[in-house]
Scaffold this motif. Structure first.
Motif, mmCIF file in Angstrom:
data_model
loop_
_atom_site.group_PDB
_atom_site.id
_atom_site.type_symbol
_atom_site.label_atom_id
_atom_site.label_comp_id
_atom_site.label_asym_id
_atom_site.label_seq_id
_atom_site.Cartn_x
_atom_site.Cartn_y
_atom_site.Cartn_z
ATOM 1 N N TYR A 73 -32.994 14.716 36.310
ATOM 2 C CA TYR A 73 -33.816 15.701 35.338
ATOM 3 C C TYR A 73 -35.158 15.921 35.736
ATOM 4 C CZ TYR A 73 -34.548 16.929 30.153
ATOM 5 O OH TYR A 73 -34.937 17.667 29.100
ATOM 6 N N LEU B 205 -36.542 19.624 37.321
ATOM 7 C CA LEU B 205 -37.747 20.395 36.621
ATOM 8 C C LEU B 205 -38.945 20.512 37.695
ATOM 9 C CD1 LEU B 205 -38.340 18.281 33.111
ATOM 10 C CD2 LEU B 205 -37.176 20.603 33.637
ATOM 11 N N ARG C 190 -28.274 19.769 29.796
ATOM 12 C CA ARG C 190 -29.039 20.880 28.936
ATOM 13 C C ARG C 190 -29.849 21.669 29.863
ATOM 14 N NH1 ARG C 190 -33.018 17.988 25.476
ATOM 15 N NH2 ARG C 190 -32.622 15.767 25.844
ATOM 16 N N MET D 104 -43.851 10.598 18.429
ATOM 17 C CA MET D 104 -44.493 11.645 19.450
ATOM 18 C C MET D 104 -45.916 12.125 19.304
ATOM 19 S SD MET D 104 -41.895 14.658 20.328
ATOM 20 C CE MET D 104 -42.385 15.994 21.555
ATOM 21 N N ALA D 105 -46.028 12.293 17.881
ATOM 22 C CA ALA D 105 -47.390 13.104 17.428
ATOM 23 C C ALA D 105 -48.341 12.157 17.724
ATOM 24 C CB ALA D 105 -47.393 13.567 15.971
ATOM 25 N N HIS E 155 -49.551 12.282 28.766
ATOM 26 C CA HIS E 155 -48.511 13.153 29.057
ATOM 27 C C HIS E 155 -47.216 12.373 28.680
ATOM 28 C CE1 HIS E 155 -51.005 15.715 31.174
ATOM 29 N NE2 HIS E 155 -51.618 14.716 31.658
ATOM 30 N N LEU E 156 -46.306 12.926 27.788
ATOM 31 C CA LEU E 156 -45.260 12.296 27.486
ATOM 32 C C LEU E 156 -44.125 12.889 28.220
ATOM 33 C CD1 LEU E 156 -43.766 10.481 25.420
ATOM 34 C CD2 LEU E 156 -43.922 12.598 23.869
ATOM 35 N N HIS E 157 -43.122 12.027 28.501
ATOM 36 C CA HIS E 157 -41.920 12.385 29.266
ATOM 37 C C HIS E 157 -40.572 11.719 28.422
ATOM 38 C CE1 HIS E 157 -43.911 14.419 32.883
ATOM 39 N NE2 HIS E 157 -44.770 13.486 32.455
ATOM 40 N N LEU E 158 -39.831 12.557 27.893
ATOM 41 C CA LEU E 158 -38.722 12.033 27.395
ATOM 42 C C LEU E 158 -37.306 12.502 27.977
ATOM 43 C CD1 LEU E 158 -39.472 12.831 23.607
ATOM 44 C CD2 LEU E 158 -39.721 10.532 24.629
ATOM 45 N N ARG F 297 -53.918 9.356 32.357
ATOM 46 C CA ARG F 297 -54.749 9.493 33.389
ATOM 47 C C ARG F 297 -56.325 9.629 33.139
ATOM 48 N NH1 ARG F 297 -53.848 15.141 36.509
ATOM 49 N NH2 ARG F 297 -54.500 15.822 34.605
ATOM 50 N N TYR G 80 -39.623 31.158 30.926
ATOM 51 C CA TYR G 80 -39.225 30.073 31.827
ATOM 52 C C TYR G 80 -40.082 28.780 32.065
ATOM 53 C CZ TYR G 80 -37.069 29.075 36.639
ATOM 54 O OH TYR G 80 -36.292 28.499 37.496
ATOM 55 N N LEU H 185 -39.946 24.740 30.989
ATOM 56 C CA LEU H 185 -40.050 23.761 31.994
ATOM 57 C C LEU H 185 -41.303 22.928 31.115
ATOM 58 C CD1 LEU H 185 -40.066 25.648 35.487
ATOM 59 C CD2 LEU H 185 -38.235 24.393 34.239
ATOM 60 N N TYR I 253 -39.466 20.654 28.304
ATOM 61 C CA TYR I 253 -38.294 19.826 28.643
ATOM 62 C C TYR I 253 -38.684 18.396 28.609
ATOM 63 C CZ TYR I 253 -34.563 23.149 29.190
ATOM 64 O OH TYR I 253 -33.708 24.256 29.175
ATOM 65 N N PRO I 254 -39.876 17.827 29.193
ATOM 66 C CA PRO I 254 -40.447 16.605 29.186
ATOM 67 C C PRO I 254 -40.829 16.021 27.909
ATOM 68 C CG PRO I 254 -41.675 17.889 30.910
ATOM 69 C CD PRO I 254 -40.776 19.000 29.941
ATOM 70 N N LEU I 255 -40.953 16.995 26.776
ATOM 71 C CA LEU I 255 -41.323 16.681 25.406
ATOM 72 C C LEU I 255 -39.940 16.609 24.576
ATOM 73 C CD1 LEU I 255 -44.319 18.967 24.772
ATOM 74 C CD2 LEU I 255 -44.349 16.712 25.630
ATOM 75 N N GLY I 256 -38.882 16.647 25.443
ATOM 76 C CA GLY I 256 -37.494 16.559 24.690
ATOM 77 C C GLY I 256 -37.196 17.805 23.818
ATOM 78 N N MET I 257 -37.894 18.738 24.034
ATOM 79 C CA MET I 257 -37.785 19.886 23.382
ATOM 80 C C MET I 257 -36.297 20.742 23.976
ATOM 81 S SD MET I 257 -41.394 21.418 22.923
ATOM 82 C CE MET I 257 -42.569 20.692 21.849
ATOM 83 N N ALA J 259 -55.420 21.993 34.685
ATOM 84 C CA ALA J 259 -56.129 21.499 33.305
ATOM 85 C C ALA J 259 -55.319 20.420 32.806
ATOM 86 C CB ALA J 259 -56.082 22.805 32.208
ATOM 87 N N VAL J 260 -55.803 19.661 31.970
ATOM 88 C CA VAL J 260 -55.213 18.485 31.651
ATOM 89 C C VAL J 260 -53.979 18.865 30.794
ATOM 90 C CG1 VAL J 260 -55.224 16.565 29.986
ATOM 91 C CG2 VAL J 260 -57.174 17.043 31.503
ATOM 92 N N GLU K 230 -47.467 24.154 27.520
ATOM 93 C CA GLU K 230 -47.510 22.711 26.479
ATOM 94 C C GLU K 230 -48.254 22.969 25.347
ATOM 95 O OE1 GLU K 230 -47.546 18.969 28.577
ATOM 96 O OE2 GLU K 230 -48.016 17.840 26.615
ATOM 97 N N ARG L 118 -46.748 22.782 21.674
ATOM 98 C CA ARG L 118 -47.192 21.598 20.787
ATOM 99 C C ARG L 118 -47.545 22.295 19.420
ATOM 100 N NH1 ARG L 118 -51.056 16.840 22.973
ATOM 101 N NH2 ARG L 118 -50.005 16.549 24.964
ATOM 102 N N LEU M 28 -47.273 19.529 16.786
ATOM 103 C CA LEU M 28 -47.670 18.607 17.257
ATOM 104 C C LEU M 28 -49.440 18.615 17.529
ATOM 105 C CD1 LEU M 28 -44.759 18.060 19.682
ATOM 106 C CD2 LEU M 28 -45.399 16.435 18.058
ATOM 107 N N PRO M 29 -49.933 17.350 17.917
ATOM 108 C CA PRO M 29 -51.486 17.737 18.208
ATOM 109 C C PRO M 29 -51.741 18.448 19.470
ATOM 110 C CG PRO M 29 -50.678 15.391 17.889
ATOM 111 C CD PRO M 29 -49.642 16.045 17.859
ATOM 112 N N GLN N 120 -55.496 18.340 25.622
ATOM 113 C CA GLN N 120 -56.900 18.846 26.041
ATOM 114 C C GLN N 120 -56.838 19.833 27.000
ATOM 115 O OE1 GLN N 120 -57.930 14.733 27.780
ATOM 116 N NE2 GLN N 120 -59.821 15.157 26.789
#
Lengths: 373, 373
Positions: A13, A17, A39, A313-314, A323-326, A343, B13, B17, B20-24, B275-276, B281, B285, B290-291, B294
């Motif tokens: 995955y 990405l 997906r 998650m929130a 940074h969240l990775h699901l 970080r 696109y 990308l 996806y790491p947020l599970g969306m 940027a952070v 993203e 969010r 979601l919050p 930064q």
């Protein structure tokens, strides 16, 4: 560039990405119709040993790689006759078998823990005469995340082990009371160029990686050099192409190679945000014949695995620089469901940020205190 | 979280990308069967005005957003009756029409260039009496990348314009000899919280953005504050949710709002590495409740657009700290095919790195010298 990946879990995955921005296309082969990569990429559902599935998978690909090292060696070899396969199948064969791995370390004069080979549990007494107690029995094949390992401390443990161990081949290793576990993520390109990330500190619970701190603290330059030298020896000897991870025990200012993985590695996930080029992009650059990217870290990073259950998650995203990775997998005990990377400009700032993580993370499992002590 | 995106180009696109790491999960609607997102997400091929296609697209989604601001307002409204649509359709309606946009800036007392509204080119003389020459005629609708704009310098230009201009409504704007173009990327969450990236300097050629430098140099704190204040006024007045971009002209130490885009923006692509949290993203969010993440920059970044043709990939990737983003589109003159982001600890180090870019980039089009002078 069309890349095929054997295995459809989180490593695949994250490879996809990392490759999409480079214009790469991916196809996966995985036995499970539930594999998370479905997906985000086309996928062939089939067994790794099924020639029909392999054929369908390989059709039109420019290069094949793996995100899972227990792909049958025969399948990798069969594919290599049809399409470029990187890392080379010989590397897979070595990394799949703890005995071959140990023998390679020995041949290359890379310090490793004393060990003995056992064709079955019945040879335990002989092996223990050679190695002594405490020791660790490890299956030669298919071990991961602490599975297929048993610690033997007393003669009673040995006696019990002979009864319960499955009927297969083992390696018996001397138990090392190491100070910490360090790992190196190395990458070798098609023309033999190499690059290394700084050593990382790893914290485990129940055999599963919980937290990686990158870069590792207080690493003497000769320790980093020793790790890179070991990696280069392995990479060159296998004519390796791609990312390789080696885990070491640090003991009395020396490194003992523990094991290697012929793929991107959990202790390298911090590189997504914490290094100029991620391990995933560098693996793809290597296997595609592109120049390797810089491995320089950006500040200090902590990668925390989310195992078995997920936090809110929130609450996680409310923590600055998190940074969240699901991975899109259903929760199940012991299963790696995602990871979080924090970080900060320095390790002190990083540790002080731990306090803002939600209560979910303040259980011993997450090793937040372990790493600080 | 299942998110629907109207439009299947590079902005979509990059949103996928980032998500996806947020599970969306994502689904796209685009009229072209060639839309690049088809490789990474399920896609409904159909016209934005086709109710059947919209219905198929919306089925089961939790939220819908756009990566393309010329989605018909009626379609956005129709969708909003079935599923949450962010930014709100009213924001889309305003941003689609230069006259409404100007009127909103005026209402909110955000300085903008003097303008006049024309229902057709026949009203040009009256408008020019009010605004003077030089001036710029802009179509009220569907303009992008410099399309739908004509600069009028002399009475002869005005005469010619009356002959060649299409039969539609325009805005005539006073031509401003601005010192530089700055833009702000702002984001507003569901409960009204806002975040802002630092102002960025933008360099155009032939009406198309070529290079963004982030953060912009020598920005007085009151200029950053003025940009943020303008953005907050627009965001709050529209009850906006998501990322909004506003472009400004800087002139005599003041900002004049030029136009806005109700979506992630080309001048925010640097945020992926620079940027952070990226603009992509943060947009996701925001629309998911979601919050916000930064918006702090990491060093200095230059984002260079790849327009019409692509450089040799290996040559680009050989440049240290260079990140390549290809959109998977067929090359065509004037088409945005990808971008490259260079990052360095300081703007001086960034500029010195320009020298290591391959010859491809050392044409005036790329503005590498323009930005340094």
């Amino acid at each position: 560039m069309s890349i095929g990946i054997l295995g459809g879990g989180q490593l695949g995955y994250m490879l996809a990405l990392a490759g999409y921005p480079l214009g790469m296309r991916f196809r996966f082969l995985d036995p499970s119709p539930e594999a998370p990569v479905g997906r985000i990429a086309p996928r062939v559902t089939g067994d790794f040993a099924d020639r029909g599935a392999l054929d369908k998978f390989a059709n039109g690909l420019q290069v094949v790689t793996y995100e899972f090292e227990n792909v049958p060696f025969d399948s990798a070899q069969w594919l290599a006759k049809r399409v470029s396969v990187y890392p080379p199948p010989a590397a897979l064969e070595t990394a799949q078998d703890r005995l071959r791995e140990k023998q390679l370390f020995e041949k290359l004069k890379i310090p490793t823990t004393p060990y003995a080979s056992l064709s079955s549990a019945y040879d335990l007494d002989t092996a223990i005469k050679k190695i002594g107690l405490p020791a660790v029995v490890k299956t030669r094949r298919m071990g991961y995340d602490g599975k297929g390992q048993w610690v033997l401390k007393t003669p009673e443990d040995v006696k019990a082990a002979k009864e319960i161990l499955p009927k297969q081949a083992f390696v018996l290793e001397k138990f090392v009371a190491f100070e910490r576990e360090l790992s190196i993520i190395a990458v070798r390109g098609k023309s033999g160029e190499t690059a290394f990330y700084p050593l990382v500190e790893n914290y485990h619970r129940e055999g599963i990686l919980r937290l990686s701190l990158a870069p590792a603290r207080s690493v003497a330059p000769e320790i980093q050099r020793a790790a890179e030298y070991a990696a280069v020896q392995v990479l060159d000897s296998l004519n390796y192409v791609g990312v390789l991870a080696i885990e070491f025990f640090e003991l009395d200012g020396e490194l003992l190679a523990n094991e290697m993985a012929p793929r991107v590695h959990n202790s390298g996930h911090w590189t997504i945000e914490g290094a100029v080029t991620s391990q995933f992009e560098n693996h793809l650059r290597a296997i595609s014949g592109l120049p390797l990217g810089q491995t320089t870290p950006i500040g200090a990073s902590a990668m925390i695995n989310l195992i078995g259950e997920l936090p809110d998650m929130a609450e996680v995203l409310a923590v600055p620089s998190t940074h969240l990775h699901l991975y899109g997998k259903e929760p199940r005990p012991g299963r790696k469901l995602g990871h979080v990377t924090l970080r900060a400009p320095s390790v002190d700032r990083l540790f002080s940020r731990f306090a803002s993580l939600p209560p979910f993370f303040h259980r011993p499992d997450f090793c937040l205190d372990g790493v600080k002590s």
